[in-house]
Scaffold this motif. Sequence first.
Motif, mmCIF file in Angstrom:
data_model
loop_
_atom_site.group_PDB
_atom_site.id
_atom_site.type_symbol
_atom_site.label_atom_id
_atom_site.label_comp_id
_atom_site.label_asym_id
_atom_site.label_seq_id
_atom_site.Cartn_x
_atom_site.Cartn_y
_atom_site.Cartn_z
ATOM 1 N N PHE A 205 10.528 2.586 -4.875
ATOM 2 C CA PHE A 205 10.851 2.540 -3.330
ATOM 3 C C PHE A 205 9.692 2.200 -2.575
ATOM 4 N N LEU A 206 8.459 2.885 -2.728
ATOM 5 C CA LEU A 206 7.240 2.812 -2.121
ATOM 6 C C LEU A 206 6.480 1.505 -2.236
ATOM 7 N N LYS A 207 6.719 0.939 -3.640
ATOM 8 C CA LYS A 207 6.121 -0.434 -3.789
ATOM 9 C C LYS A 207 6.951 -1.470 -3.072
ATOM 10 N N LYS A 208 8.106 -1.201 -2.747
ATOM 11 C CA LYS A 208 8.775 -2.258 -2.114
ATOM 12 C C LYS A 208 8.663 -2.086 -0.476
ATOM 13 N N ALA A 209 8.369 -0.640 -0.020
ATOM 14 C CA ALA A 209 7.924 -0.522 1.421
ATOM 15 C C ALA A 209 6.728 -1.195 1.641
ATOM 16 N N ALA A 210 5.949 -1.066 0.794
ATOM 17 C CA ALA A 210 4.407 -1.412 0.866
ATOM 18 C C ALA A 210 4.370 -3.037 0.925
ATOM 19 N N THR A 211 5.429 -3.715 0.707
ATOM 20 C CA THR A 211 5.419 -5.201 0.719
ATOM 21 C C THR A 211 5.381 -5.436 2.226
ATOM 22 N N TYR A 212 6.112 -4.521 3.212
ATOM 23 C CA TYR A 212 6.084 -4.803 4.559
ATOM 24 C C TYR A 212 5.079 -4.627 5.346
ATOM 25 N N GLU A 213 3.875 -4.940 4.883
ATOM 26 C CA GLU A 213 2.630 -4.355 5.322
ATOM 27 C C GLU A 213 2.351 -5.107 6.923
ATOM 28 N N ASN A 214 2.807 -6.375 7.016
ATOM 29 C CA ASN A 214 2.868 -6.759 8.326
ATOM 30 C C ASN A 214 3.752 -5.969 9.469
ATOM 31 N N SER A 215 4.819 -5.592 8.960
ATOM 32 C CA SER A 215 5.790 -4.659 9.727
ATOM 33 C C SER A 215 5.098 -3.367 10.116
ATOM 34 N N PHE A 216 4.323 -2.590 9.144
ATOM 35 C CA PHE A 216 3.826 -1.374 9.378
ATOM 36 C C PHE A 216 2.798 -1.681 10.312
ATOM 37 N N HIS A 217 1.910 -2.676 10.068
ATOM 38 C CA HIS A 217 0.727 -3.187 11.026
ATOM 39 C C HIS A 217 1.256 -3.535 12.495
ATOM 40 N N ASP A 218 2.422 -3.978 12.687
ATOM 41 C CA ASP A 218 2.934 -4.423 14.028
ATOM 42 C C ASP A 218 3.440 -2.940 14.695
ATOM 43 N N GLN A 219 3.968 -2.174 13.853
ATOM 44 C CA GLN A 219 4.230 -0.907 14.283
ATOM 45 C C GLN A 219 3.114 -0.051 14.730
#
Length: 613
Positions: A205-219
């Motif tokens: 799941f963490l690998k999947k979450a890590a693909t949302y790098e742009n979303s985390f950077h935006d937040q």
Amino acid sequence: MIEKMKMVHVVTTVSHKDEMLEGLRDVGLLHLAERKSANHAAIEKFTELSKTVSRLQDYAPDKSKETTTPPVLSDDEFNKIYRRAKEALNKKDSLNQEISSTKAEIERIEAWGDFSPADVKELQKRGYDLHFYRVGTAECEQIMQDENIKAIKLASVEKTDTLAVLGTLPPDIQATEFSLPARGLRDLKSDIERFTKESDECVEFLKKAATYENSFHDQLIKAQNEENYSSASETATTEDRLVWISGYVPEADLGTFKSAATRNNWAYAIGDVSPEDETIPTKLRYNKVTKLIEPLYDMLGILPGYREADISLWFLLFFALFFAMIIGDGGYGLIFLIAAIVIIYKTKKITTPVFLLLVLSISTVIWGAVTGTWFGMESAMNVPFLRALVIPSFANYAEKFGVASATQQNNIMKFSFTIGAMQMELGSLLAAKKKMDNKDLSFVADLGWMVTIVAMYLLSLVLVLGESMSMTPIFIAIAIGFLLVVLFSGMAPGVSFSDGVKAGLGGAFTSFLNTISCFGNIMSYIRLFAVGMAGLAIAQSFNNMAAGLANGPLVIVAAIIVIIGHVINIVMCILSVVVHGVRLNVLEFSGQVGLEWTGIAYDPFKMNDKIKE
């Protein structure tokens, strides 16, 4: 140049506080004079998100492989992913601890074999108080012969006798008691498998979450902006029905600020900054040339103070020369130049750091050309074009131009001293000009330093290079310079001439030490010669090593030696630039200007579009 700042106070009613803060954030010009901490919730939110983002980097996909980047998530979608990611990280941490402790328990009991702790506990419930010990051979025989001790000898554990004893052993017998585990070996191994499986699920799941790098950077940007807004809100002062906030606005931007104040119906007051204010931020206004030094300032984390001189142009010019002399090799300059061109080709744009790299690489190529240095190869001077570019008195292979090697080295050292004296003279001149603009009579002391620097330069030529000249004028110049420094260094606006002289005389011993230090500062520029020659010697050494292998079957080894050797030399030269080239600007030159790099970066309250470190 350093932009002038104005102190601005903005006032509104308490009911319009948020509107005022949002408007100030939108206009993005007010550097808060005071900045209180944000509320705990805002700080905690950004901190937690930063930690999560940092840990997710361990699970990020390989960027070298082409993967489709997921779109930026909405706030609701992100919060679900974020919540599950934190849960997965916490669970994985807990599982890792469980796995670690379980493995330790398996290691502790594995030698005793697979048994059921529940069966032993059942016997204890029935009155059989069993205890298990590891004992030495002598102790084992003593126990087995003692009729008062009811014991059964078990299979040895790690070549040590073991006993099952009904009750406990007497304290005078040396023995190590084995404490029963809560679970047996088979169950513990089963736990390991279960924990590992659950941990693997978390990792997926963490690998999947890590693909949302742009979303985390935006937040992260949103969270930091919320924290900054909270800080400004806490900073604003409230009294009765009014709320106000104070800060600095560049004088050049006052028109924009006034227009925003009119649109938002703010009351405001604008005044000059206080002469005693030590928190005024520095905003450097670069032109097309001086902007090249900005990446270096950012990398070094240096900034002139608000009331200090801006030496950006001179810093850039001298740094380019120092870079070229320390790297010293036109071939290395060509490598840097090719790297810059490749970056421009791939990115389709010329950024400021890349432009700086172009300037530094070209200056290195020019210095390498005039000294005849191309990858440390003497044979390069057999090429007519390269030979024609050389200044014979500077040539590193001087004999090829009919110049003695000692003469060439003296020429380079003299050039280094000359550059040093010129830079320090310029520093004193800049300091004097700034003081003259402020009607500060201590500028005469800087003129005294200019006399001293010339004298110390001539003294270095005599003592180091053995040049013949009369010492009497040199010492007279040093004495004149010292006298001017002592008499006028204590002057300042608002200080009487007599008080200034007294202050200068009081610091006479310090001025004497600084005069001696002036000679050392000029001598320190010899590092430009020494480091450049060291780089050449290293390059020649690797070339000579490879030359001995180039004519046989080990030609590939020779090529590897040359490549690795020059790569190492380039890295060492770059480190030398940081250590020596930067030092001459930041210490010797800046010290002569009176620059202490005490600047506070201009950081207006605004909506940021990138993370601030």
